[in-house]
Design an enzyme around this catalytic site. Structure first.
Site, PDB file in Angstrom:
ATOM      1  N   GLY A  96      15.442-115.643 -59.233  1.00  0.00           N
ATOM      2  CA  GLY A  96      15.931-114.197 -58.931  1.00  0.00           C
ATOM      3  C   GLY A  96      16.747-113.644 -59.902  1.00  0.00           C
ATOM      4  N   GLN A 150      22.987-108.347 -63.523  1.00  0.00           N
ATOM      5  CA  GLN A 150      23.005-109.138 -64.647  1.00  0.00           C
ATOM      6  C   GLN A 150      22.327-108.940 -66.072  1.00  0.00           C
ATOM      7  OE1 GLN A 150      21.058-112.171 -61.339  1.00  0.00           O
ATOM      8  NE2 GLN A 150      22.368-113.557 -62.612  1.00  0.00           N
ATOM      9  N   CYS A 190      23.219-120.159 -60.934  1.00  0.00           N
ATOM     10  CA  CYS A 190      23.337-118.636 -61.291  1.00  0.00           C
ATOM     11  C   CYS A 190      22.861-118.352 -62.630  1.00  0.00           C
ATOM     12  CB  CYS A 190      24.227-117.837 -60.531  1.00  0.00           C
ATOM     13  SG  CYS A 190      24.421-116.113 -60.820  1.00  0.00           S
ATOM     14  N   LEU A 191      21.907-117.570 -63.025  1.00  0.00           N
ATOM     15  CA  LEU A 191      21.845-117.427 -64.461  1.00  0.00           C
ATOM     16  C   LEU A 191      22.816-116.586 -65.244  1.00  0.00           C
ATOM     17  CD1 LEU A 191      17.925-115.722 -64.383  1.00  0.00           C
ATOM     18  CD2 LEU A 191      18.610-118.251 -64.724  1.00  0.00           C
ATOM     19  N   HIS A 231      21.720-114.481 -52.164  1.00  0.00           N
ATOM     20  CA  HIS A 231      22.298-114.461 -53.321  1.00  0.00           C
ATOM     21  C   HIS A 231      22.261-113.353 -54.347  1.00  0.00           C
ATOM     22  CE1 HIS A 231      23.525-117.162 -56.990  1.00  0.00           C
ATOM     23  NE2 HIS A 231      23.035-115.959 -57.596  1.00  0.00           N
ATOM     24  N   GLU A 232      20.951-112.707 -54.509  1.00  0.00           N
ATOM     25  CA  GLU A 232      20.698-111.553 -55.386  1.00  0.00           C
ATOM     26  C   GLU A 232      21.500-110.229 -54.777  1.00  0.00           C
ATOM     27  OE1 GLU A 232      19.813-112.408 -58.184  1.00  0.00           O
ATOM     28  OE2 GLU A 232      19.233-114.317 -57.716  1.00  0.00           O
ATOM     29  N   HIS A 241      25.011-110.211 -55.658  1.00  0.00           N
ATOM     30  CA  HIS A 241      25.154-109.528 -57.006  1.00  0.00           C
ATOM     31  C   HIS A 241      25.309-107.858 -56.940  1.00  0.00           C
ATOM     32  CE1 HIS A 241      24.910-113.000 -59.807  1.00  0.00           C
ATOM     33  NE2 HIS A 241      23.666-113.263 -59.292  1.00  0.00           N
TER      34      HIS A 241
HETATM   35 NI    NI Z   1      22.900-115.171 -59.581  1.00  0.00          NI
END
Ligand code: NI
Length: 176
Positions: A45, A50, A92-93, A134-135, A138
């Site tokens: 995701g 991000q 996480c990216l 999680h997303e 953000h």
């Molecule tokens: Ni993340």
């Protein structure tokens, strides 16, 4: 187009994102670019902040592209119902290479909009529920490391400092 993924502690990751109000071609392009960026990473995701856009939207694929047709676009989401508990390892990216076990609800019902502004409901369980939470975090400027016991969080931060010194972790933007 593949977009630059912002990394912790870039300040954009800490902002509360703004609701999406215009569902136009520009938005569709951003959604497409977010999906392309997520698949290339690869990740499960990615949230608009991000990639440097402080908007309340995320794209998710709980197979990270392994199964076709799993892409979900989630715009202006809100959790209607939540229940149960799971504890799984997350990454996480925006904090690449760091992982930790995070406690989440096992089930969530989310109301959101699609790319044309139509309302839709997503029922997420287990992995999908975890990714949704999680997303959506953000969009509030919250990262998974914020949810950890402080000792674990400090360990990750110390590790990141070493990695930055070693040139193994690149911080985008910078901290305000
Ligand atoms: Ni993340």
């Amino acid at each position: 187009m593949i977009l630059e993924i912002k990394t912790f502690p870039d300040e954009i990751l800490r902002r509360k994102a703004k609701p999406v109000e215009v569902f136009d071609e520009k938005l569709h392009k951003l959604l497409d670019d977010m999906a392309e960026t997520m698949y290339e990473a690869p990740g499960y995701g990615i949230a608009a902040p991000q990639v440097g856009e402080s908007l309340r939207m995320v794209v998710i694929d709980d197979t990270a592209g392994k199964v076709k047709g799993r892409l979900i676009e989630v715009i202006n989401p809100e959790i209607l119902e939540k229940s149960g508990e799971i504890m799984e390892e997350e990454g996480c990216l925006s904090i690449p290479g760091e992982y930790a076990y995070v406690k989440r609800f096992a089930k969530v019902k989310v109301r959101c909009q699609d790319r044309h502004g139509n309302e839709k409901i997503i029922d997420g369980e287990n992995k999908l529920a975890r990714i949704l939470q999680h997303e959506m975090d953000h969009l509030e400027g919250t990262l998974f490391i914020d949810k950890l016991p402080s000792i674990k969080r400090e360990t990750i931060k110390k590790h990141l400092k070493k990695r930055i010194q070693a040139g193994d972790y690149v911080v985008t933007g910078g901290k305000k």
